[in-house]
Structures are given as C-alpha cells and as structure tokens.
Design an enzyme around this catalytic site. Structure first.
Site, PDB file in Angstrom:
ATOM      1  N   ASP A   1      -0.572 -84.683  13.916  1.00 59.94           N
ATOM      2  CA  ASP A   1      -0.248 -84.777  15.294  1.00 59.94           C
ATOM      3  C   ASP A   1      -0.272 -86.522  15.676  1.00 59.94           C
ATOM      4  OD1 ASP A   1       0.554 -83.714  18.023  1.00 59.94           O
ATOM      5  OD2 ASP A   1      -1.310 -84.779  18.541  1.00 59.94           O
TER       6      ASP A   1
ATOM      7  N   GLU B   1       4.344 -86.752  12.980  1.00 62.88           N
ATOM      8  CA  GLU B   1       5.112 -87.427  14.107  1.00 62.88           C
ATOM      9  C   GLU B   1       4.926 -88.937  13.827  1.00 62.88           C
ATOM     10  OE1 GLU B   1       4.843 -84.365  17.795  1.00 62.88           O
ATOM     11  OE2 GLU B   1       3.032 -85.510  17.492  1.00 62.88           O
TER      12      GLU B   1
END
Lengths: 714, 478
Positions: free
Chosen positions: A431, A463
């Site tokens: 993340d 990400e």
C-alpha cells in the site's frame, strides 16, 4: 503564559549539542536555557532566535559527541518557565554515531520478539533510547515484570535488550515495559506473533502447534502449478466481503474459515456457485486479501453482541500489529493461536484450489503513533518528520514510516519474510509503495528471493504514489545522507526502471485512460478519444514510462475509487445517475467488456476487484472503507443478471492462462516493448505475437483472438 | 484461576501447558494415575493410546504457581481422539441459557451464530444482549465444535408440530434452527403463537429492540395472524429487515406489523451507504404473503424504503401496507437510492407481486443543498406498490388507494428527467396487469390525473396513477 514545546536535540558535534524548541512568544530569546542530563543541570546558556518567529535554540558545550549518552534523559529548563521540557532525541536517530553504534551488524542480524523452544523462552527488543526494559508476563489478570538486560557483543551495546527464561512460556501473554526518559510505557512487542483480542498484549507462541493438519504438505502456488503462478491474474477481496452476504451459502460468514468451505452456492440456486467453487470456475490464479494483519478499528472484544443494527466493518488500512493475523476474522480472537491456525487453513484451502495468496501490507504508516508498538519502544525513530520535528503525513493517515532507517527497513524485511515463510504467502501488495525508499523495496525483494525455494517467484507490487505528491521529508534527506545512500530515493519520485524487474506498480495512467478518473470523468470506454493512446500503450507494455513490461499491474478497478460498474454507468449519467445499479444494461456491459478485454490482454500482472466480473456495485460510493458490510460485500446472486459479462471474463482469463508464450510474467521481466498496438480515434488495434485484438469504444464492440481463435467477440 | 490448556492431542497423547504448575492430580475415569512417589503426576503429557475403552481424563494442577481448575476430556478409543465431554441438561430461563456441569470447575467454550467464541466458568450464559448460542462445550484449549441440541423452542419443527414462537427472543432463535438444519437439508416450520410486544425487549445501545435475522431462511414461518408491535429500530448498518435473505422455497406469511418505527443513520452525500429499509426481507427468493404493515413510520437519512421486500425474485402476494416514509438528510440526487415503494422496491426478473394493496402511503422528502449551492428535494422515484418493475417481472392485481408525495425532486431543480412516480409502479420494464390505477395521488400538492406518465417531460408528465414511466407492458392500460 509563556510556554516552550517541541524541544529536540538537532545536532551533536565534537564540541557541543544544539537544542531547538518552540516558544509561545518571541520574547523568550532574552531568556536563559539550562540543559539537564538525568535530572542534573549541566550548563546554562543564552537562548538564541530560531529560524521561525516562534522558534528558538540553545547550544551547550558541556555535552558533546565524546560524552554523549543516547539513553540518558535530557531536559530543557528556561528561566521564567516553571517546568522543564523533555528533549527529544529523534533527530539524532540519523546521527552517524547513532547509526554506527545502534544499527551495528549484530543488531541488524538479531531475531527480535519472543522465541520459544527446548524448554526455554527468549525475549528480545531494540530500545536504544531506553534506560530500562522489562517484560511483563501475564497470568490471567495477574502479572509480574522481569527485567531484561543489555545485549553486549564485542564490548558494544547496540540498543538490544534481551533475557532468556529457563521455561517454556508458550501461551503466555506479555508486553514490554520500556522506560524512555521519564516515561514508562507498556508496549506491545513490535515483533509479536500472537496476541489477545484487540491486540493489546502479545503472546508467546510455539508456532508448530498452530499448523493445521497437512500444513507440512502445503506448498506455494509456484511449486504446484508453475504455469499458473507465472500468469498472475489477481482477484482482490476483503475477507468479510467474500462471505458476508446471506446469498453466499457459506457458514463462516466474515471469517477466514469461509475460504475453506467447498461446493457452496447461492441457497436454492446450485447453478450459482460461490466462494472457492466460484473462483475455480472463474480461473483467477491469485487472490489478494485486503489487510489481514491485525488492524485497529474493528472491536474484536465485542463480536458476539446481538446488536446487528450497528456495523463493525473496516477495510483494515489501520495497522496495529504487523505480524499477527486480524482477530475479527477468526472464530476466537481471545486465543492467540486460533487466528493463526484459521489463517493457515485459509491459505491451505486456496492452495488446494490452485490459487495463490497475495497479502496487502501497509507498512507505510501506523494507525496511531503513541500507543503503537514501534513508537512505544523507540519514540520518534520509526516515523518521518518535517524540519520542525513534527510528523509528516504522506499517507494521508496522520503519519508515515521512515522506511529508510535501518531498523524500520529490517522490520519490513523481517515481517514480509515471516509472512512468506510461516504462512506460505505467495505475494505482497504494498500500500502506498511510493512512500517506501527504493533501497528498502530492493532489500525486500532480495530477502524474499532468498527466503525459501519459491522465494524468487513470489510476487511484489504496489501503489507507486503517496498522498502528498513529490514532497521529500527532511528526515529522509538527513538519513540517506548520513547512511551514505545518496542515490536512494522515495519510489514516488524515482524512475521505475530503478526497481527490480519483479517489483510491479499499479498502472494508474492506464486505469484512468481506460475508465476515466474518479471525479468521475470519462475514459476511453466512454468515448474519450484522447485516452485511446494510453490503452494502446498498456497493451504494448510501455505505459507509465516503465522499464520492463513486468513493472505493469494492469487493471480497471480496485478497492479504492468507484467500481468499474459504477464508473461505467455513473459517468454518462452525470448528475442524473442511474436509479439502480443492479441490472445489466447493454451500454454498461459493453463498457466493462471493453475495459477487461484491454487489460486482460496486456502484459504484466492482471488485477481485478472481486466481483468486477459480475458488475459489482457500491451504489456510487467510491470510498467505502468504513461503510456497512452490506455495501461492500460480494452479492453472489449477481451472476444471474450478469451472466454474459461473467462469461466474457471467464473466456479472457482462460485464454490468458492458456497462453504462457504471451503472458508469462517471467518473460515480461525481460520485455521492454512487445506489441504494435495503435490508437485511431476510439479504436485500439494491433497484435503481439499470437494475440490479435481490436476494440472500438465508439460502438462498444471488439474482438480478441489468440492464434487465430476467437477468445471473445462482442 | 486458570486450568491447564491443551498444547497438543495427537496420536492419543494429551499434552498441556504447565503455566507454572509442577504437579497434577490426574485421574482416568476417577482412578488416580501417578508418575511420582507422592502420588501426583509430574509430567505435562499423558499417553492414552493404551486405553481399551473410552475414558474420562481429568488433570488438576495441585502444586506450583498455577492453582487452577481441572482439564477434563474424553478419550475416544474408536478414533484415538480426545473430545470434550458433552454438555447436557440445557434449560432456558428467559434469555439465560443454563446447562448441567461437566465435572468441577470446568471452563466452557460458547459459540454463537456468528461463530464468535466466549468463555465462562459458570454453567449459564445470558443472551439478553448477545448473539444466540449454537454450541456449548468444555474448553479444550483449541479445536472445533458441534452444534448442540438446544431446545430454544417448543415443537419439533414439523408441519404438524411447528416450532412455537411466543416472545421476541424466541423469534431471534430462528437463526439457530436455520443454521443447524441447513446442514441436514431440513425445512423447519415455525408458528407465532401470540402477539409479540417489543416493549418487553431491553433496548441496546442503539435503542433498537428488533434485529435482522441474518441467516438465509429456508423454512416456513406462519405468523398465525398475530401482531408484532412496539417495534422501534434505529439502525446504523446497511439495511434493516426482519429477514436478510429468504431462500427459494421459503414462506413467510400471516404477520401483522403494527406501527413499526424504523430509521437509519445519516449518510454522507459523498459516500452514500445506500441503506435500505424493508419490513420483511431485504432479498426475497421465496414467498411472502398475507403480511400487513399498518401505520409504518420509516425514516431514511439517505436510502431506499419499502413496505415488504427490497429486492424481490420470488412471490409477494396479498400484502397490505399503510404508513409514512420520510427521506431526511443531505443526500445528493446524483447518487444511488432515495427511492420508496409501498410494497417492493425492485421487482427483479422472475419476481411477482400479486394482489397487494397499499391503503394509504405518504412519502416526504427534504430540501437539500447540492455541490453547487443549489437546493433540491431528495426523493426521485416512488411507486405506490412497486418502484421498479424489471423486464421479466410481473405486477398483477395490485392497487394503491392513496399516495401523497411531498417534496419530490422535480425538473425545475435542473434535473431534466429520469425520475418517475407511479400510483402502482414508478418505472415498468416488465408486465403490469389487472391493476386499475385508480389512485388518489398528489405530487408536490398537485393532483395527478394521467394514468401513465412520460419520462423527459415536464414534471407532471412523469407521474401516472398507474405507472410513472412505461417501457414494458401494461396490459390494462389504454
């Protein structure tokens, strides 16, 4: 009333130390400052003006590099101010002396936490600023605290406290009691592997007894089906969403064990398979689980409450204990071993079904700072700061971790390797990976490669962005300079070609090109011709200025933002969004077909939000992280209405799996440009090897062929 | 006080954690077994594999820092496993479940309908504010569980002797029976024996006194014409209905809901939760018939409201509804929801709504402020009986006598169309037949005179006393 705050020791030289602090009024610059060490005044000097209006500083020569004690208590006294202010040493965490002593080779190779075996139990924790550390052992509500000692190697104490007990303490709950300065804090062991309900106490655990029957024979996907493992088609699911709907036909709703239930279907509708049976039919090769480490916001102590008019749901991006499975998904969070055992049962069941397991890991921030295990043991070390010592917030959650600091890096590496080896996890999704420094991600990749026989084939992706743009925290700059990592960069700011080939990133450029942004705005599927080129680039594997095609995670929807279905029907509706999201309108079905045909024909890791293939809706909610489970859960009955779309997805998935020459992830690691897809108006057309494709967003039609055989045509 | 916890129980060997104990009293079927001169047992494992018949093994710490209670297990020779001694003698006193003790001071592991676990040293468990219990067994430290045969209800669940429901608590136990019978494929029959007063239920934190039955219902519930009254629900989740899911083949019938009050939480206009209210079911694949909902007052702070079932794939027949539905809050029209219907919100392909009657229904919206500062009313679709009738679905022989729509969104707010209001059906893509459309209907204070409205036209033309907008078949319409 005049006050001082935020006192911090910002530099240490051979001749002096400098303390900076904030003042409530500028008049303080005429005051005198006294530095106290362990409560004893050492020197009094004049206060100087700081860089900002209400900032001040004082430089003391009585303390310097030669007599500096990192574990002493430092306090600042100002004339006219009654109380002294504790001086934070956080900034010294990047001091070369600190790095040399407390991040030495022995410290970096230590196994931390509680280890048990052969009738002995060892506790070990890193707390370099602490003056004392104890372990508090619980027996029911009673407890006793035993002191830990300093671990000295070659005459050097590297900040590690440890103690071995001549007893098997398996099952014993414990916490560390850490004295930093004048504060004594009971802290959960950052390396705890088990805990009680709500994760407020760690538990000593002999992990052997948490293994379900046959666990010794459980294997990574790449060991049982190397072809499937090398064609990642990821289905992103939240544990509770998977089974919570009453039409799931599963018993263990909202639990890990739901994944172990076989041959389930919508009650009374045997043709509508659910759960594992559905996934086997769909053909995806991996599931990605939204956070399954222990997170904070769901109350595990009150799961049996009859009041079902309130919701107890969260996505889980609020990490509390990074190395422990979330308790609310287990049948008994109060017993530390149960969640571990049931988690392993889940993994084993997915592996038996030929599906790998990817974990969504969130080391980029902690749910809280105070009260969190890392901070409570070494205050200030694990988080990045602005120049004034306050926390940066690149995560948008109030803080961000300092991955570039050696012990945070080690923590992440240790944690990832632990999940991979103890729980047989097949991949990791990071993340806000944009907040990680490149060296840490490389270290993770290197460690995974060596962690086990399958290590090099485990997936890593994330990400590549953060919530604060390209901002570089001053503490990051300070650390990489001190550590001699001058070329190290935050991933959000570095070229992706700097990353290992097996570290992929979500291609948000392509996603927005396909479906539009989250305003919601139109994408290629809605007729936005300026986006067609982005889609062609994705098919060629060159989108987002990537180094190699394997850097690509190609997708059209994830847990964040609108579902593909909601975006497909929401954009053209504009302010007049559709009355209902349940029926498979021809227009929107075609938009979803276009989107999926494009990304499922692209090289890299193919990724989809669970249920995307059956028009999953969240009724126009683009951020349902704490919305009711009803809004989030998979409604399995939608297969009936969305049968045509589902069949289209199945065909694409099957074709992808059957064409390793086109979609092998290993091959993609060496591939920089693999196709000749081009954009004309709203049409994407071209070939890559045996793949031939044209997709026209004008009429919503298209055709995908592999080796001359039609995969899907619409 | 605690007792030894099992570390492993494989291959007929029972091993436990000492937690500071140095000696134990170990008995096999009451006969002491010792491995030391003082008569105590000093080890932390016992090999039962040599036993030739099932035996009860008890381990009680007697020396050392652990002073606790015994661990009691049954060794089963047939498969060489250790199992918990069965719990028997279940009794129910109000909402307190009790059972006969198993040995002295045993700790019990209690599993509820959601598979959550609670431990107690007592031989009773109060379910007043807790989930219904499905299993009680002595705690073995780990392991699975079996459903216990707990006699919550009188009757045997057959058609001849249905389970008898006499209190609101009895109704909650339906989840237990549905769960335990689901594995056996049995269809349970239930009957409400008397009126149920929900004032008798202690309100929980949310002031609600009735909870959704969340397990798929496959049985037959005969309300016997009895009345459920004083229902008051303030819910915070995504939906409220008596049942979450009625499976194909299920039947719910002959219940009177008298003056139910249901409201939900305020949702953000930017993150709608699409909360729904229905009296009987959120999703219906079965049969709902003969239900009367009288003088309902349902308030949604953004969401969908209807009288009987939210999503109907089955049959809703001969139901009657009256009441007032209100949309409060700040919801945006550019989001899902904000619809209402007297009986069924969405009649899906295969669904049928037959012979239903809405006696009197008032639907009221609230003025909201949009992103751009403009104001509008927040209800955009209402059907007196059905809001949306999908292709492949049928509404037949239904009527709405009086429908009063106040503060409805209209095109003068800048929304050109896409909103419908119908006396019987708001939007029809399926079949509407044998419905006369004789509805005394007003829209924002104006009487509606058209039988079938038209989309995209001035507001009044989007209203019809039979259908608001018709893309399907309206058999009896001119």
């Amino acid at each position: 009333m005049f006050k001082i705050s935020n006192a911090r020791l910002v530099s240490k030289t051979e001749s002096n130390v400098t303390v900076e602090f904030d003042v409530s009024s500028p008049t303080a610059h005429a005051e005198k400052a006294t530095l106290f060490v362990n409560g004893v005044p050492t020197e009094t000097v004049a206060v100087q003006a700081g860089d900002a209006l209400r900032a001040a500083k004082a430089t003391f020569s009585a303390v310097n590099a030669s007599n500096f004690d990192f574990s002493a208590e430092y306090a600042l006294g100002i004339t006219g101010v009654r109380a002294t202010a504790r001086v934070s040493l956080t900034a010294l965490a990047d001091d070369p002396d600190f790095i040399a002593v407390f991040e030495n080779k022995d410290t970096l190779s230590c196994e931390f936490g509680a280890t048990v075996g052969n009738g002995r139990t060892t506790f070990r924790v890193w707390a370099p600023f602490a003056s004392s550390v104890g372990v508090k052992l619980y027996d029911g509500n009673a407890s006793r605290t035993e002191a830990l000692g300093k671990r000295v190697r070659d005459g050097v104490w590297g900040g590690v406290w440890e103690r071995e007990f001549p007893a098997d303490l398996d099952g014993t709950y414990y916490n560390f009691v850490v004295t930093n300065g004048d504060a004594e804090t009971e802290a959960v062991d950052p390396y705890a592997k088990a805990c009680d309900a709500n994760g407020l106490r760690g538990m000593v655990i002999n992990l052997d007894r948490t293994d379900p029957p046959g666990w010794e024979n459980d294997k990574y996907l790449c060991e049982t089906d190397s072809v499937a493992a090398d064609i990642p088609i990821v289905w992103e699911i939240h544990v509770a969403d998977f089974s919570s709907s009453p039409d799931s036909g599963m018993r263990f709703k909202g639990k890990y064990l739901a994944f172990t239930e076989e041959n389930t279907c919508v009650p009374g509708k045997p043709e509508l398979k659910t759960g594992i049976a559905y996934l086997k039919d769909l053909g995806v090769t991996y599931v990605q689980l939204n956070p399954v480490y222990d997170f904070a916001t769901v109350d595990e102590g009150d799961l049996g409450k009859a009041d079902n008019t309130k919701d107890n749901f969260n996505w889980g991006y609020d990490p509390q204990n990074f190395n422990i499975p979330e308790g609310s998904y287990s049948t008994d969070p109060s017993k530390g071993e149960v969640r571990i055992n049931e988690f392993k049962q889940m993994v084993a069941a997915l592996h038996r079904a030929g599906i790998g397991v990817v974990m969504d890991v969130v080391y980029n921030h902690t749910y809280t700072v105070g009260g969190q295990a890392l901070h409570d043991t070494v205050p200030g070390y694990y988080h990045r700061t602005h120049a004034d010592g306050t926390l940066t917030d690149g995560s948008g959650c109030g803080n961000e971790t300092a991955t570039e600091r050696a012990m945070m890096r080690k923590y992440i590496v240790d944690s990832v390797v632990y999940w991979a080896t103890e729980y047989h996890i097949d991949g990791f999704r990071f993340d806000l990976m944009g907040l990680y420094d490149a060296e840490t991600i490389k270290a993770v990749r290197t460690a995974l490669d060596k962690a086990c026989r399958a290590g090099a084939r485990l997936l890593t992706y994330g990400e590549p962005w953060s919530a604060d743009g390209i901002y570089i925290p001053p503490s990051f700059t300070r650390r990489v300079k001190a550590a001699g990592e001058n070329k190290n960069m935050l991933i959000k700011n570095c070229s992706l070609s700097m990353l290992p080939a097996r570290v992929a990133v979500f291609n948000d450029d392509a996603r927005d090109g396909i479906r539009g942004n989250n305003d919601p705005g139109p994408g290629w599927i809605h007729g936005s011709a300026d986006k067609t080129g982005t889609v062609a680039a994705m098919l060629n594997g060159t989108a987002k200025n990537l180094g190699v095609a394997s850097h690509n995670v190609v997708y059209a929807s994830a847990h964040d933002n609108y579902t593909l279905w909601d975006q497909a029907i929401g954009v053209p509706a504009g302010r007049e969004t559709p009355l209902f999201y349940e029926n498979a309108t021809e227009y929107a079905v075609k938009r979803c077909k276009l989107a999926s045909a494009a990304y499922l024909s692209s090289p890299g890791i193919a990724f989809m939000l669970a249920g995307e293939e059956m028009g999953r809706t969240k009724y126009g909610n683009h951020n349902s992280y704490n919305s009711p489970v009803k809004l989030n859960r998979i409604v399995w009955s939608r297969q009936a209405e969305f049968g045509e779309l589902l069949a289209h997805y199945k065909a694409l998935v099957k074709a992808r799996r059957n064409a390793p020459e086109l979609f092998s992830y290993s091959h993609a690691t060496k591939e920089t440009h693999g196709g000749n897809f081009s954009a004309v108006g709203l049409t994407v057309k071209g070939t890559r090897g045996g793949l031939s494709l044209w997709l026209d967003a004008d009429g919503g039609s298209g055709c995908v062929e592999i080796d001359g055989k039609t995969v899907t045509e619409f | 006080m605690r007792f030894p916890e099992i570390k492993s129980c494989d291959n007929g060997v029972l091993e436990w954690a000492s937690y500071g104990a140095t000696a134990y009293i170990l008995t096999v079927d009451g006969v002491p077994v010792s491995d030391s001169e003082d008569g105590t047992y000093r080890g932390t494992a016992f090999d039962a594999s040599g036993l030739v018949s099932d035996a009860r093994i008890s381990v009680t710490p007697c020396r050392g820092t652990l002073r606790g209670k015994p661990l009691v297990v049954i060794y089963r020779v047939s498969d060489g496993k250790f199992v918990a001694p069965p719990v028997t003698g279940f009794k129910l006193d109000g909402e307190v479940l009790s059972w006969d003790p198993v040995g002295d001071g045993v700790r019990y592991r209690i599993v509820d309908v959601d598979f959550n676990v609670t431990y107690t040293a007592k031989c009773s468990f109060d379910m007043t504010k807790r989930n219904i219990v499905v299993s009680v067994c002595p705690d073995l430290g780990c392991g699975s569980f079996d459903f216990c045969d707990i006699p919550y209800l009188e009757g045997d669940g057959t058609e001849a002797a249905p389970y008898e429901i006499r209190t609101p608590f009895d109704l909650r136990t339906v989840d237990y029976y549905e769960m335990s019978s689901a594995q056996r494929g049995v269809v349970n029959c239930y009957k409400i024996m008397n009126d149920l007063d929900y004032n008798d239920v202690g309100a929980l934190d949310c002031d609600s006194n009735m909870f959704t039955l969340r397990k798929p219902f496959c049985g037959r519930l005969d309300g016997n014409g009895k009345k459920l009254y004083n229902i008051n629900v303030i819910y915070d989740g995504g939906y409220w209905a008596m049942f979450d899911f009625l499976a194909a083949g299920s039947v719910v019938e002959n219940i009177v809901f008298s003056s139910p009050r249901i409201s939900n939480r305020l949702q953000s206009p930017h993150s709608p939760i699409s909360a729904t209210v229905a009296t009987v079911a959120d999703v219906n694949y079965g049969t709902v018939r003969g239900i009367t909902v009288k003088d309902a007052v349902y308030t949604a702070a953004g969401g969908e409201i209807c009288g009987i079932a939210t999503h109907n794939y089955g049959l809703v027949k001969a139901c009657s509804v009256s009441g007032t539905f209100v949309q409060e809050g700040t919801g945006q029209p550019a989001q899902a929801c904000y619809e209402a219907a007297g009986v069924v919100l969405e009649n899906c392909r295969g669904g049928a709504v037959e012979g239903c009657e809405v006696v009197r229904l008032g639907v009221r919206g609230t003025e909201c402020v949009g992103y751009d500062g403009s104001t509008y009313f927040n209800v955009r679709t209402v059907g007196g009986v059905v809001s949306v009738n999908r292709a492949g679905a049928t509404v037949s022989a239904c009527r709405c006598d009086a429908l009063t729509l106040t503060n409805m969104l209209n095109n003068r707010n800048g929304f050109a169309g896409g909103f419908e209001w119908g006396g019987t059906v708001a939007y029809n893509a399926g079949i509407v037949e044998e419905c006369d459309g004789q509805c005394n209907m007003t829209f924002n204070g104006n009487a509606v005179t058209k039988l079938i409205g038209a989309d995209g036209e001035p507001t009044d033309d989007q209203c019809g006393t039979l259908i608001g907008k018709n893309d399907g078949k309206a058999a009896d319409a001119p």
